[in-house]
Design a protein around this motif. Structure first.
Motif, PDB file in Angstrom:
ATOM      1  N   SER A  52       0.837  -1.206   0.000  1.00 24.06           N
ATOM      2  CA  SER A  52       0.000   0.000   0.000  1.00 24.06           C
ATOM      3  C   SER A  52       0.868   1.251   0.000  1.00 24.06           C
ATOM      4  O   SER A  52       0.546   2.241  -0.675  1.00 24.06           O
ATOM      5  CB  SER A  52      -0.933  -0.014   1.211  1.00 24.06           C
ATOM      6  OG  SER A  52      -0.205  -0.163   2.419  1.00 24.06           O
ATOM      7  N   ILE A  55       2.094   2.085  -3.483  1.00 23.83           N
ATOM      8  CA  ILE A  55       1.046   2.664  -4.321  1.00 23.83           C
ATOM      9  C   ILE A  55       0.838   4.134  -3.980  1.00 23.83           C
ATOM     10  O   ILE A  55       0.670   4.982  -4.864  1.00 23.83           O
ATOM     11  CB  ILE A  55      -0.261   1.877  -4.147  1.00 23.83           C
ATOM     12  CG1 ILE A  55      -0.117   0.481  -4.764  1.00 23.83           C
ATOM     13  CG2 ILE A  55      -1.444   2.624  -4.781  1.00 23.83           C
ATOM     14  CD1 ILE A  55      -1.275  -0.441  -4.484  1.00 23.83           C
ATOM     15  N   ARG A  60       2.702   4.761  -9.936  1.00 28.21           N
ATOM     16  CA  ARG A  60       1.497   3.927  -9.972  1.00 28.21           C
ATOM     17  C   ARG A  60       1.322   3.205 -11.303  1.00 28.21           C
ATOM     18  O   ARG A  60       0.873   2.054 -11.335  1.00 28.21           O
ATOM     19  CB  ARG A  60       0.271   4.778  -9.649  1.00 28.21           C
ATOM     20  CG  ARG A  60       0.269   5.256  -8.202  1.00 28.21           C
ATOM     21  CD  ARG A  60      -0.869   6.229  -7.911  1.00 28.21           C
ATOM     22  NE  ARG A  60      -0.703   6.782  -6.557  1.00 28.21           N
ATOM     23  CZ  ARG A  60      -1.418   7.787  -6.076  1.00 28.21           C
ATOM     24  NH1 ARG A  60      -2.352   8.359  -6.834  1.00 28.21           N
ATOM     25  NH2 ARG A  60      -1.205   8.219  -4.842  1.00 28.21           N
ATOM     26  N   LEU A  64       0.937  -0.638 -11.118  1.00 29.00           N
ATOM     27  CA  LEU A  64      -0.436  -1.117 -11.269  1.00 29.00           C
ATOM     28  C   LEU A  64      -0.900  -1.243 -12.716  1.00 29.00           C
ATOM     29  O   LEU A  64      -1.984  -1.777 -12.963  1.00 29.00           O
ATOM     30  CB  LEU A  64      -1.404  -0.178 -10.530  1.00 29.00           C
ATOM     31  CG  LEU A  64      -1.245  -0.089  -9.012  1.00 29.00           C
ATOM     32  CD1 LEU A  64      -2.188   0.969  -8.448  1.00 29.00           C
ATOM     33  CD2 LEU A  64      -1.492  -1.436  -8.357  1.00 29.00           C
ATOM     34  N   VAL A  75      -5.693  -7.428  -7.908  1.00 31.59           N
ATOM     35  CA  VAL A  75      -4.453  -6.859  -7.401  1.00 31.59           C
ATOM     36  C   VAL A  75      -4.262  -7.353  -5.980  1.00 31.59           C
ATOM     37  O   VAL A  75      -5.194  -7.347  -5.178  1.00 31.59           O
ATOM     38  CB  VAL A  75      -4.470  -5.317  -7.455  1.00 31.59           C
ATOM     39  CG1 VAL A  75      -5.627  -4.724  -6.669  1.00 31.59           C
ATOM     40  CG2 VAL A  75      -3.138  -4.738  -6.979  1.00 31.59           C
ATOM     41  N   LEU A  77      -2.549  -6.719  -2.444  1.00 26.80           N
ATOM     42  CA  LEU A  77      -1.938  -5.670  -1.641  1.00 26.80           C
ATOM     43  C   LEU A  77      -1.247  -6.267  -0.426  1.00 26.80           C
ATOM     44  O   LEU A  77      -1.698  -7.253   0.156  1.00 26.80           O
ATOM     45  CB  LEU A  77      -2.996  -4.669  -1.174  1.00 26.80           C
ATOM     46  CG  LEU A  77      -3.752  -3.898  -2.254  1.00 26.80           C
ATOM     47  CD1 LEU A  77      -4.700  -2.895  -1.605  1.00 26.80           C
ATOM     48  CD2 LEU A  77      -2.797  -3.183  -3.201  1.00 26.80           C
ATOM     49  N   CYS A  92      -6.632   1.497  -6.677  1.00 27.90           N
ATOM     50  CA  CYS A  92      -6.723   0.275  -7.487  1.00 27.90           C
ATOM     51  C   CYS A  92      -8.078   0.185  -8.187  1.00 27.90           C
ATOM     52  O   CYS A  92      -8.162  -0.261  -9.341  1.00 27.90           O
ATOM     53  CB  CYS A  92      -6.507  -0.951  -6.613  1.00 27.90           C
ATOM     54  SG  CYS A  92      -4.817  -1.114  -5.986  1.00 27.90           S
ATOM     55  N   TYR A  97      -9.349  -2.676 -11.614  1.00 26.57           N
ATOM     56  CA  TYR A  97      -9.181  -4.074 -11.214  1.00 26.57           C
ATOM     57  C   TYR A  97     -10.528  -4.700 -10.868  1.00 26.57           C
ATOM     58  O   TYR A  97     -11.515  -4.007 -10.590  1.00 26.57           O
ATOM     59  CB  TYR A  97      -8.225  -4.170 -10.019  1.00 26.57           C
ATOM     60  CG  TYR A  97      -6.774  -4.045 -10.410  1.00 26.57           C
ATOM     61  CD1 TYR A  97      -6.063  -5.148 -10.852  1.00 26.57           C
ATOM     62  CD2 TYR A  97      -6.124  -2.809 -10.361  1.00 26.57           C
ATOM     63  CE1 TYR A  97      -4.728  -5.039 -11.221  1.00 26.57           C
ATOM     64  CE2 TYR A  97      -4.792  -2.691 -10.742  1.00 26.57           C
ATOM     65  CZ  TYR A  97      -4.099  -3.806 -11.167  1.00 26.57           C
ATOM     66  OH  TYR A  97      -2.782  -3.697 -11.551  1.00 26.57           O
ATOM     67  N   ILE A 100      -9.664  -6.858  -5.007  1.00 25.67           N
ATOM     68  CA  ILE A 100      -8.516  -6.486  -4.182  1.00 25.67           C
ATOM     69  C   ILE A 100      -8.287  -7.616  -3.190  1.00 25.67           C
ATOM     70  O   ILE A 100      -9.198  -8.017  -2.464  1.00 25.67           O
ATOM     71  CB  ILE A 100      -8.756  -5.166  -3.438  1.00 25.67           C
ATOM     72  CG1 ILE A 100      -8.913  -4.022  -4.445  1.00 25.67           C
ATOM     73  CG2 ILE A 100      -7.607  -4.870  -2.476  1.00 25.67           C
ATOM     74  CD1 ILE A 100      -9.362  -2.721  -3.831  1.00 25.67           C
TER      75      ILE A 100
END
Length: 346
Positions: A52, A55, A60, A64, A75, A77, A92, A97, A100
């Protein structure tokens, strides 16, 4: 171009987590994921773990960015600060995406130093707070990938406490690596193999939480193994076996989803990958960084060794382009029958 192909034909009668490829650092990068998607429409793909903090403070797009063809894409994390994770989840979600996933299973020194990953198995309440914060921050499904315990924890109470905490916080699914992690004394590699598997415990968890999507991970190496697990859980996640043998993914759609693979053969899938390669090379990528994911292709077929040797020798050269891959493909006997029957009866 690979990115122009639309592969979001997901069978609604199946759990989204029916079959997935595990997030693996330095392996499941965007190049591998596009190649994997060209072998299966339905397999759920995961990014490498990204923290995190990275990001919030890093590049980014580099961390990502992905090709549109990769969907369905989750994604993963890493982190333990609920506020940071919530901010990262919002970012995200903006990237588009489909899910998560929170890492509660990695035992590496880097993760331990950051007090997240498998360390979080000791603090279900904190993980629940992180899940709740991410759920509040976006409309995406939030899932947790965990172990059955760490160090001297008793697996059943450790796993059930974690599951009930995160489900109570709104987690949409739980992906369980059916081994303990030993934070001291075993390397990450040893933690993938040495602690014994306990599939019955994960099956028991599913019976206890029938309304919750539960997927199993660890030691599943064939589609026959996966099909057997699906009699007890909602999904199976495979890591290294799927990475090293992409022909397995070629069989996922027909065997586990009842639909044809995107392409009738691995050769056609690789040919469809060539425009993606040329596009990435034009953006400054190195061919060897892409073809390193292809070395397991065509294993067991006549010419597979020559294919690997050609890529290993020529992809590293200055100016290497997609023709290197095309030339390598020509070295394989593509008339050789696939090994599906061998794999499914293993």
């Amino acid at each position: 171009m690979a990115g122009q192909i639309e592969f979001r034909e997901i069978g609604t009668k199946f759990s989204p987590w029916r079959f997935s490829v595990a997030p693996m650092m330095e392996w499941t990068d965007r190049h591998y994921r596009v190649l994997a998607r060209l072998h299966s429409r339905n397999v759920r793909l995961y990014t490498e773990m990204v923290t995190s903090a990275a990001i919030l403070h890093g590049d980014r797009e580099r961390l990502l960015g992905y090709d549109a063809v990769e969907h369905p894409l989750a994604v993963q994390l890493g982190g333990s600060d609920a506020r940071e994770l919530a901010q990262a989840a919002k970012i995200c979600a903006a990237f588009g995406y489909d899910e998560i996933n929170l890492n509660v299973g990695c035992p590496s020194d880097r993760v331990q130093n950051g007090a997240f990953g498998a360390c979080l198995m000791r603090d279900p309440a904190l993980v629940a707070a992180c899940v709740a914060a991410m759920k509040d921050a976006s409309d995406l499904p939030v899932t947790v990938k965990c172990r059955i315990g760490v160090d001297d924890q008793e697996p059943r109470p450790a796993l059930f406490a974690m599951a009930r905490a995160v489900v109570g916080a709104g987690a949409d699914a739980l992906i369980v690596h059916a081994r303990k992690a030993w934070l001291k004394g075993l390397s990450p590699k040893e933690n993938r193999d040495i602690p014994p598997l306990d599939y019955p415990l994960v099956h028991e968890l599913k019976r206890a939480l029938p309304e919750v999507a539960i997927a199993i991970n660890g030691g599943v190496a064939t589609l026959a193994d996966a099909a057997g697990q699906l009699e007890s859980v909602d999904g199976v996640m495979i890591g290294r076996a799927a990475y090293h043998d992409l022909s397995m993914l070629q069989e996922v759609d027909p065997v586990l989803f009842g639909v044809p693979a995107p392409f009738a053969s691995g050769r056609l899938a690789v040919e469809a990958f060539l425009p993606y390669i040329e596009n990435k090379l034009s953006e400054g990528a190195r061919l060897a960084d892409i073809t390193r994911h292809m070395l397991g292709l065509f294993a067991g077929r006549p010419g597979a060794r020559a294919f690997r040797r050609h890529l290993a020798t020529h992809a590293v050269r200055r100016g290497a382009d997609g023709q290197v891959v095309a030339d390598a493909l020509a070295l394989v006997d593509h008339s050789f029958a696939p090994r599906a029957s061998e794999r499914l009866s293993a």
